[in-house]
Scaffold this active site. Sequence first.
Site, PDB file in Angstrom:
ATOM      1  N   ARG A  18       0.845  -9.924   5.238  1.00 16.45           N
ATOM      2  CA  ARG A  18       0.623  -8.996   6.354  1.00 16.45           C
ATOM      3  C   ARG A  18      -0.443  -9.517   7.302  1.00 16.45           C
ATOM      4  NH1 ARG A  18      -0.996  -3.502   4.074  1.00 16.45           N
ATOM      5  NH2 ARG A  18      -2.026  -4.903   2.667  1.00 16.45           N
ATOM      6  N   ASN A  36       3.656  -3.341   4.030  1.00 16.14           N
ATOM      7  CA  ASN A  36       4.325  -3.556   2.757  1.00 16.14           C
ATOM      8  C   ASN A  36       5.210  -2.351   2.475  1.00 16.14           C
ATOM      9  OD1 ASN A  36       3.028  -5.978   2.184  1.00 16.14           O
ATOM     10  ND2 ASN A  36       1.431  -5.025   0.963  1.00 16.14           N
TER      11      ASN A  36
END
Length: 88
Positions: A18, A36
């Site tokens: 990320r 996520n």
Amino acid sequence: MTSVHIIISGFVQGVGFRKFVHKEGRRLGLSGWVQNLHNGTVEVNAIGEKEKLEELIEKCKKGSYFAEVDDVSVEWGEEDSGDDFFIL
């Protein structure tokens, strides 16, 4: 502006993926977010120029240093605008 919705699967959680996408999205001047998902994938929604979005997709295919990307699903769309790139 164009948008893209990306789902990345493989070993992509807990490896800085990320943060990697966030950094690349901001570097490319895109708007959007990355998060996520509970099934172990990473979801990205990005808005910007098509060429820059294509570059982000290529980065997602390679992944962060410790990631192992198995698949990248891409869905194109239309968006008006966005402000920044966020990690959710």
